[in-house]
Design an enzyme around this catalytic site. Sequence first.
Site, PDB file in Angstrom:
ATOM      1  N   ASP A   1      -6.814  -3.122  -7.468  1.00 28.35           N
ATOM      2  CA  ASP A   1      -7.340  -3.802  -6.280  1.00 28.35           C
ATOM      3  C   ASP A   1      -7.647  -5.254  -6.607  1.00 28.35           C
ATOM      4  OD1 ASP A   1      -8.286  -2.953  -3.407  1.00 28.35           O
ATOM      5  OD2 ASP A   1      -9.702  -4.452  -4.137  1.00 28.35           O
TER       6      ASP A   1
ATOM      7  N   TYR B   1     -14.696 -12.532  -0.180  1.00 31.36           N
ATOM      8  CA  TYR B   1     -15.419 -11.287  -0.469  1.00 31.36           C
ATOM      9  C   TYR B   1     -16.619 -11.541  -1.383  1.00 31.36           C
ATOM     10  CZ  TYR B   1     -11.637  -8.691   1.742  1.00 31.36           C
ATOM     11  OH  TYR B   1     -10.750  -8.205   2.660  1.00 31.36           O
TER      12      TYR B   1
ATOM     13  N   ARG C   1      -3.397   6.416   1.258  1.00 27.39           N
ATOM     14  CA  ARG C   1      -3.969   7.624   1.877  1.00 27.39           C
ATOM     15  C   ARG C   1      -3.065   8.340   2.858  1.00 27.39           C
ATOM     16  NH1 ARG C   1      -9.058   4.153   3.404  1.00 27.39           N
ATOM     17  NH2 ARG C   1      -7.334   2.684   3.251  1.00 27.39           N
TER      18      ARG C   1
ATOM     19  N   ARG D   1       0.827  -1.230   0.000  1.00 28.14           N
ATOM     20  CA  ARG D   1       0.000   0.000   0.000  1.00 28.14           C
ATOM     21  C   ARG D   1       0.851   1.265   0.000  1.00 28.14           C
ATOM     22  NH1 ARG D   1      -5.551  -1.082   1.940  1.00 28.14           N
ATOM     23  NH2 ARG D   1      -6.008  -2.882   0.676  1.00 28.14           N
TER      24      ARG D   1
ATOM     25  N   ARG E   1      -6.587  11.181  -5.873  1.00 29.28           N
ATOM     26  CA  ARG E   1      -7.831  10.437  -5.707  1.00 29.28           C
ATOM     27  C   ARG E   1      -9.041  11.366  -5.785  1.00 29.28           C
ATOM     28  NH1 ARG E   1     -10.447   6.757  -0.976  1.00 29.28           N
ATOM     29  NH2 ARG E   1     -12.111   8.251  -1.217  1.00 29.28           N
TER      30      ARG E   1
HETATM   31  O1  CP3 Z   1      -0.167  -2.150  -2.339  1.00 27.00           O
HETATM   32  C1  CP3 Z   1      -0.515  -1.273  -3.152  1.00 27.00           C
HETATM   33  O2  CP3 Z   1      -0.291  -0.056  -2.985  1.00 27.00           O
HETATM   34  C2  CP3 Z   1      -1.132  -1.710  -4.470  1.00 27.00           C
HETATM   35  C3  CP3 Z   1      -2.530  -1.523  -4.585  1.00 27.00           C
HETATM   36  C4  CP3 Z   1      -3.425  -2.386  -3.694  1.00 27.00           C
HETATM   37  C5  CP3 Z   1      -4.625  -1.901  -3.137  1.00 27.00           C
HETATM   38  N1  CP3 Z   1      -5.276  -2.946  -2.557  1.00 27.00           N
HETATM   39  C6  CP3 Z   1      -5.104  -0.518  -3.206  1.00 27.00           C
HETATM   40  C7  CP3 Z   1      -6.151  -0.080  -2.273  1.00 27.00           C
HETATM   41  C8  CP3 Z   1      -3.316  -3.742  -3.365  1.00 27.00           C
HETATM   42  C9  CP3 Z   1      -2.188  -4.735  -3.639  1.00 27.00           C
HETATM   43  C10 CP3 Z   1      -4.507  -4.089  -2.663  1.00 27.00           C
HETATM   44  C11 CP3 Z   1      -4.783  -5.452  -2.188  1.00 27.00           C
HETATM   45  C12 CP3 Z   1      -6.038  -5.721  -1.499  1.00 27.00           C
HETATM   46  N2  CP3 Z   1      -7.260  -5.120  -1.652  1.00 27.00           N
HETATM   47  C13 CP3 Z   1      -6.179  -6.765  -0.537  1.00 27.00           C
HETATM   48  C14 CP3 Z   1      -5.098  -7.746  -0.137  1.00 27.00           C
HETATM   49  C15 CP3 Z   1      -4.090  -7.147   0.775  1.00 27.00           C
HETATM   50  C16 CP3 Z   1      -4.623  -6.787   2.135  1.00 27.00           C
HETATM   51  O3  CP3 Z   1      -4.632  -5.569   2.399  1.00 27.00           O
HETATM   52  O4  CP3 Z   1      -4.995  -7.683   2.878  1.00 27.00           O
HETATM   53  C17 CP3 Z   1      -7.508  -6.728  -0.089  1.00 27.00           C
HETATM   54  C18 CP3 Z   1      -8.118  -7.636   0.960  1.00 27.00           C
HETATM   55  C19 CP3 Z   1      -8.180  -5.695  -0.820  1.00 27.00           C
HETATM   56  C20 CP3 Z   1      -9.618  -5.309  -0.752  1.00 27.00           C
HETATM   57  C21 CP3 Z   1      -9.774  -3.941  -0.251  1.00 27.00           C
HETATM   58  N3  CP3 Z   1      -9.469  -2.801  -0.984  1.00 27.00           N
HETATM   59  C22 CP3 Z   1     -10.255  -3.539   1.009  1.00 27.00           C
HETATM   60  C23 CP3 Z   1     -10.691  -4.471   2.118  1.00 27.00           C
HETATM   61  C24 CP3 Z   1     -10.238  -2.136   1.021  1.00 27.00           C
HETATM   62  C25 CP3 Z   1     -10.771  -1.243   2.097  1.00 27.00           C
HETATM   63  C26 CP3 Z   1      -9.828  -1.167   3.245  1.00 27.00           C
HETATM   64  C27 CP3 Z   1      -9.030   0.088   3.149  1.00 27.00           C
HETATM   65  O5  CP3 Z   1      -7.810   0.025   3.335  1.00 27.00           O
HETATM   66  O6  CP3 Z   1      -9.674   1.143   2.941  1.00 27.00           O
HETATM   67  C28 CP3 Z   1      -9.692  -1.699  -0.212  1.00 27.00           C
HETATM   68  C29 CP3 Z   1      -9.453  -0.305  -0.632  1.00 27.00           C
HETATM   69  C30 CP3 Z   1      -8.086   0.030  -1.132  1.00 27.00           C
HETATM   70  N4  CP3 Z   1      -7.318  -0.742  -1.964  1.00 27.00           N
HETATM   71  C31 CP3 Z   1      -7.392   1.251  -0.888  1.00 27.00           C
HETATM   72  C32 CP3 Z   1      -6.187   1.182  -1.601  1.00 27.00           C
HETATM   73  C33 CP3 Z   1      -5.132   2.249  -1.719  1.00 27.00           C
HETATM   74  C34 CP3 Z   1      -7.915   2.408  -0.093  1.00 27.00           C
HETATM   75  C35 CP3 Z   1      -8.905   3.064  -0.994  1.00 27.00           C
HETATM   76  C36 CP3 Z   1      -9.053   4.540  -0.808  1.00 27.00           C
HETATM   77  O7  CP3 Z   1      -8.276   5.321  -1.401  1.00 27.00           O
HETATM   78  O8  CP3 Z   1     -10.014   4.907  -0.122  1.00 27.00           O
END
Ligand code: CP3
Length: 345
Positions: free
Chosen positions: A73, A150, A27, A23, A36
């Site tokens: 994602d 999911y 944010r 990540r 964003r």
């Molecule tokens: O690592 C990176 O920067 C690459 C991009 C990436 C994102 N999500 C961007 C993201 C990667 C590799 C993921 C993987 C992901 N997404 C996983 C597996 C890794 C882990 O964290 O366990 C899972 C379970 C998801 C599903 C997901 N996406 C969830 C549960 C959420 C909400 C939780 C949160 O952190 O807000 C997301 C949103 C998400 N994916 C964000 C980002 C940068 C935040 C979104 C925002 O900008 O509001």
Amino acid sequence: MTKTILRALAGETLPVPPIWMMRQAGRYLPEYRATRAKAGDFLSLCYNPELAAEVTLQPLRRYGFDAAILFADILLVPQALGADLWFVTGEGPRLSTITGAEGVAALKPADAIHDRLAPIYETVRILSRELPADTTLIGFAGAPWTVATYMIAGRGTPDQGPAHALKDGDRATFEALLDRITAATIEYLSAQIEAGAEVVKLFDSWAGSLKGADFDRYALAPAKRIITELKARHPNVPIIAFPREAGPRYEGFAKATGADCVALDNSVDPTWAAAHVQVDGCVQGNLASRHMVTGGQDLVDETRAIVKAFSGGPHIVNLGHGITPDADPENVALMVETVRSGATG
Ligand code: CP3
């Protein structure tokens, strides 16, 4: 000069281990929040190749990480298979649910995902042109079990209860779903590689809730199938597996699946992992994300301890899970400086 991440993944022990962060585009960075806001919402950002490439590059400009991870994602694959997907601000993802055989029957075939995912491949192409020459581009997908949790529940769940219930109550439907996700994941990662991803990573965030034979069947076997097929199509592309919270099952996971590296979560003791996991090849991890919030001498001490514990073999420094939105960008800079100054105290 081979890139440092690729050298570590090939099994080389480097005097200063390469670094990136899960990540890393997120944010905690004001420039991410600004981009964003320009995109509208998170999914619009994922599907906008220019802006997705821009946020992927932002953390590299600040920290000079050794790798960039594609901004996308894991839930874009279910969406490409036909699930509805949206994000509720402050809460997380929501999807249409799969509760029985009709739900799986309504999904698209695995090779029909590419139209929807075309913008993601375009992001990869832009990045492979624009990345600094010594930076490795990592593509990724969710592992089938995690993606299925999911798709079945329609949201994140603390114990993956609905997915376990379908697995135990209607195994044929559950396995048909896993099979479809597995096939789609192979096509998706293969297309990312063809667009320019140099490494791919498989995120199995909920692997730790599978025990015993279920772990073998639904975490290990799908990873092995994906890795075997990708290696057949793209023999020179290294693969990182992240069976998060696998505990003792981290031991032997790389050998059993064919992964070139396993990513370790925070619960794994580095000394144990050096003896039981790193013996088989490269490991990635595993600094606790909270240090990016709290910083200070604890961050420095923990970073040095991890680098030292893994100094006898191939290692990529990373967190044990994603960096959180409340992290301080200054603490990330301190972590990078601590690793690169080379002192293990
Ligand atoms: O690592 C990176 O920067 C690459 C991009 C990436 C994102 N999500 C961007 C993201 C990667 C590799 C993921 C993987 C992901 N997404 C996983 C597996 C890794 C882990 O964290 O366990 C899972 C379970 C998801 C599903 C997901 N996406 C969830 C549960 C959420 C909400 C939780 C949160 O952190 O807000 C997301 C949103 C998400 N994916 C964000 C980002 C940068 C935040 C979104 C925002 O900008 O509001």
